[in-house]
Structure formats: C-alpha cells, structure tokens
Scaffold this motif. Structure first.
Motif, short mmCIF file in Angstrom:
data_model
loop_
_atom_site.label_atom_id
_atom_site.label_comp_id
_atom_site.label_asym_id
_atom_site.label_seq_id
_atom_site.Cartn_x
_atom_site.Cartn_y
_atom_site.Cartn_z
N PRO A 157 50.71 34.97 37.68
CA PRO A 157 50.42 33.94 38.70
C PRO A 157 48.93 33.63 38.76
O PRO A 157 48.10 34.54 38.79
CB PRO A 157 50.91 34.60 39.99
CG PRO A 157 51.94 35.59 39.55
CD PRO A 157 51.45 36.10 38.23
N ASP A 158 48.59 32.35 38.77
CA ASP A 158 47.20 31.90 38.87
C ASP A 158 46.35 32.40 37.72
O ASP A 158 45.13 32.57 37.86
CB ASP A 158 46.57 32.33 40.19
CG ASP A 158 47.34 31.79 41.39
OD1 ASP A 158 47.80 30.63 41.30
OD2 ASP A 158 47.48 32.51 42.37
N ALA A 159 46.94 32.66 36.57
CA ALA A 159 46.18 33.19 35.45
C ALA A 159 45.11 32.23 35.01
O ALA A 159 45.35 31.03 34.84
CB ALA A 159 47.11 33.48 34.27
N THR A 167 42.53 30.97 36.53
CA THR A 167 41.89 30.05 37.44
C THR A 167 40.47 30.49 37.73
O THR A 167 40.14 31.66 37.65
CB THR A 167 42.67 29.97 38.77
OG1 THR A 167 42.71 31.28 39.36
CG2 THR A 167 44.08 29.48 38.55
N GLY A 168 39.62 29.56 38.04
CA GLY A 168 38.24 29.91 38.37
C GLY A 168 37.34 29.98 37.17
O GLY A 168 36.22 30.46 37.26
N GLY A 171 45.76 36.60 30.12
CA GLY A 171 46.40 35.67 31.03
C GLY A 171 47.85 36.00 31.33
O GLY A 171 48.41 35.50 32.31
N THR A 213 47.23 39.38 34.12
CA THR A 213 46.51 39.28 35.39
C THR A 213 46.09 37.85 35.68
O THR A 213 45.87 37.06 34.75
CB THR A 213 45.25 40.18 35.37
OG1 THR A 213 44.55 40.04 36.62
CG2 THR A 213 44.32 39.82 34.23
N GLY A 214 45.97 37.54 36.97
CA GLY A 214 45.47 36.26 37.38
C GLY A 214 43.97 36.23 37.53
O GLY A 214 43.39 35.19 37.86
N PRO A 235 40.18 35.80 36.57
CA PRO A 235 39.55 34.97 35.52
C PRO A 235 39.17 35.81 34.30
O PRO A 235 38.70 36.95 34.45
CB PRO A 235 38.31 34.42 36.22
CG PRO A 235 38.67 34.40 37.67
CD PRO A 235 39.53 35.61 37.88
#
Length: 409
Positions: free
Chosen positions: A184-186, A188-189, A206, A209-210, A212
């Motif tokens: 999830p949210d891998a 991002t940022g 990715g 872990t989400g 960055p």
C-alpha cells in the motif's frame, strides 16, 4: 608459464585430474589448488605441477547429503569463518555488487551479463497468480504461485542448456518481483530513481513496503539479497538438485526448493526476530530481553553454529544499515535491543537478525524476510541446478545393492 612449463586451460586441467570443470572450481574455492586469471579476467589457467600434486592426494567431497550421494559443488563454501561465492568473499560482493551481478557470478562467473526482465506474458501470469490468492496469504505462498504459473506458460521451460537456463532464471526472478502486488502506498513521496529503482532490489522494495525507496535503503535490501543468495548444500539446495537430477525443468527445481522453506530450519528466524523487535519498540528492550531469557535463556537471531566467531554476513548487513537506516527511530530500538542483549556476554547477530533489522526498520511485514530469502536463494538454487544438469541423471536413486553413489566429478 611457470618455470618454462605452459599453464593448462580449465578443460586441460580438469582432464588431467579426471574431474569435471565444476569439481575443479570446487577445489579452487576450497583453496586446494590455485588458478591464474587470463588477461581478459575471465579465463582460468592452472599449474600442471600443482595439479599433479593434487592428483596424488585423497579427495573429499565439498558436501555430503543424507542420500548417500556425494555432492561436490563450486557454488559456495564456508571457509576460514567466511562465506565464499566461487572463490570470492560473499560479504564483499554483497556490499559492492548488485544482486544481479552476484547471481550472474554464481551461474556463469559473470558471463554473459543478463537482463533481469521478463516477457510481458510472464509478468501478466505472475500478477494473475499472485493476486488471485486471499489478502492474508503469505508472501512465500504468492511466490510459489508465481513460479508455478510462469513455469506453466513458458513454452521453452524444457530447454536445459546452460545458456538457456540462465535466461530462464533471470526472467523468473523478474517475474516474481514484478508480479507480486505492490505494498500500500508503495513509492509515494519520491525516492530512488535510475538504476536503483530499476534493479531487482528497487522493484522488490515497492512490493514489501510503502516507505519511499531511498537509495541507501534499497542498497541495504540489495546487500541482503546478495548475502542470502547461497549458503552451501542445504536441504533446499538438495531438493532443487534432486529435481534437476530427474531432469525436471528449472521452475520445478526452484518450486521443490521453495517448499522446504516451510520448515523452521530452512526458513530461519527473521520473522521471529522481527516480531521481537516490534515488541521491544513498544515494551522496551529490557522487558523483552528479560522475558526471553526467563523463558529459554536464549535470544533469537544470535550465534550461528557454522560461524563460531560470529556470522560475518550478519555483521555486514548490520554495518550497512547502521550507516543510513531506513528509519532512524526504529533503528534506535534495534541498537537498544542489541546493547541490552549483549550485556555481560558476547552475542553475534546472525544474518537472520540483520534481515529482521532491515524489515523492521523499513516498515515491512514480519514475513518479508522469508520472501527476501526466497527471491535471493533462487540464484543459488539455479546455480546448483546447473551443476546437477551436468551430472548423471537420476543419481539420487539408491542403487539396488545399497552401496554409495558418487558424483561423476
């Protein structure tokens, strides 16, 4: 040339000793004989006088499986309290080389360079297989499903020529990391881009872990993959070699090996150490260490029976993480646990502890360490599979008279 006597090529040296080239390199990795690199850095040459001296000495196998078959292997060896990949220091390789380069070295000593990408249809099949399973299924079970699915659709899976097997292996590893569903949210940022993001480690990041994908963090994962690539003739390696001995295709050999990871011996303790670190972060290291010592006078993730002076792989990964940890606060919890556990007695973190420290500080699930092991060990399993394809087929079947069978090497 030595004392006016020409050096021998690999083929000539193997013929002189009456062994296979793989066995010759096993002798090199064990320090029994030396070799001279050619000008191109690839070819190997041998001193005939040293070979003659070697021929007069009794030989012993590199490893002995419980099948009664002696298994010499040039893939890896534990010697002088260190792990060696075809004669090179595994810790040094893992710190300085990509996982792809480590795998290539184990398979063909780095020639030719391989592309760790797979055909679109392989990735599509991998994603379909991985995502068809319920959400709570372990990463390891998704990896097994990917291997089975890609193997089922590969029309050339039965091509057992070495050059074909290495292409298959690189494509399979790519299908695993590209087929597993992203965290999830891998990514991002922002974070790492370029070679790090496109590497096996960067793509696997990715999935797990989400957080960055910062370059240092992806580098730590790359080091972990390199350190886990092989570790001698283990139970999973024997499983892969038995399948290869029956001339099963590489997907089947890897699949057979993957199922041994359900056993506690092969799967290691990274998941247990990960959960212990989570508890230590919330309850405090002193309380968790005290509870563990009260229960069994033992802390998970320390002291490896094959490394009496300490697991160098664990130290290598801990050092990489300490330089620039994925999460500073969680890393402080790791350091506190280490300091508390070491109080009054020497404790050497194993590679399992190092992998758990990585998965914990990177915000990965507790079973991520086992998934990292499965992806990494594909490299070693394929290397052993390649060796086994060069042996007599079906050699693990016990002979009718019960006598011990030997490798042709």
């Amino acid at each position: 040339m030595t004392d006016g006597v020409p050096l021998l090529s690999t083929a000539e040296a193997a013929a002189r000793l009456g062994v296979k080239p793989a066995t010759l390199y096993a002798y090199v990795s064990r320090g029994l004989i030396s070799r001279v690199r050619g000008a191109d850095g690839r070819a190997s040459f041998f001193d005939p006088a040293e070979l003659d001296q070697m021929a007069q000495q009794p030989r012993s196998p590199v490893a002995v499986a419980g099948t009664g078959v002696l298994i010499p292997s040039a893939v890896s060896e534990i010697r002088e309290q260190r792990l060696w990949y075809r004669g090179l220091d595994a810790c040094e390789m893992a710190r300085t080389e990509s996982f792809e380069a480590v795998a290539g070295w184990l398979w063909t000593e780095g020639r030719p360079a391989l592309s760790f990408t797979g055909p679109a249809e392989f990735v599509d099949a991998a994603r379909a297989a991985a995502t068809a399973l319920p959400p709570r299924v372990r990463l390891l079970d998704r990896i097994r499903a990917v291997v089975a699915a890609v193997g089922a659709i590969d029309p050339l899976r039965a091509d057992l020529r070495p050059e074909a097997v290495t292409v298959t292996a690189a494509s399979l590893i790519a299908a695993i990391v590209d087929g597993l569903p992203p965290a999830p949210d891998a990514g991002t940022g922002g974070g790492a881009d370029g070679p790090e993001a496109e590497s096996v480690a960067g793509r696997l990041w990715g999935v797990l872990t989400g957080m960055p994908p910062q370059a240092a963090a992806v580098g730590a994962l790359n080091t972990a993959l390199g350190l886990l690539a092989d570790h001698g003739v283990t139970a999973s390696t024997v499983a892969a070699r038995v399948a290869a001995s029956a001339r099963a295709h590489p997907y089947a050999a890897v699949g057979a090996a993957l199922y041994t990871l359900d056993g506690s011996i092969e799967s290691g303790t990274s998941a247990l150490v990960h959960r212990t670190l989570v508890e230590a972060e919330s309850d405090g290291s002193v309380a968790v260490v005290a509870r563990l010592l009260d229960q069994s006078n033992h802390l998970p993730g320390f002291d490896h029976p094959l490394y009496p002076d300490g697991d160098p792989r664990g130290r290598a990964l801990i050092d990489v993480l300490a330089a620039e940890p994925p999460h500073r606060g969680r890393w402080e919890a790791v350091e506190q646990f280490l300091a508390t556990g070491r109080r009054g007695r020497p404790l050497d973190p194993t590679l399992d502890f190092g992998v758990a420290a990585l998965t914990f500080t990177a915000g990965m699930p507790s079973d991520a360490g086992l998934a990292i092991l499965a992806v990494a060990r594909c490299a070693g399993w394929i290397a052993h599979t390649l060796e086994e394809y060069a042996e007599e087929p079906d050699r693990f079947r016990p002979p009718p008279d019960g006598s011990r069978r030997r490798s042709r090497g």
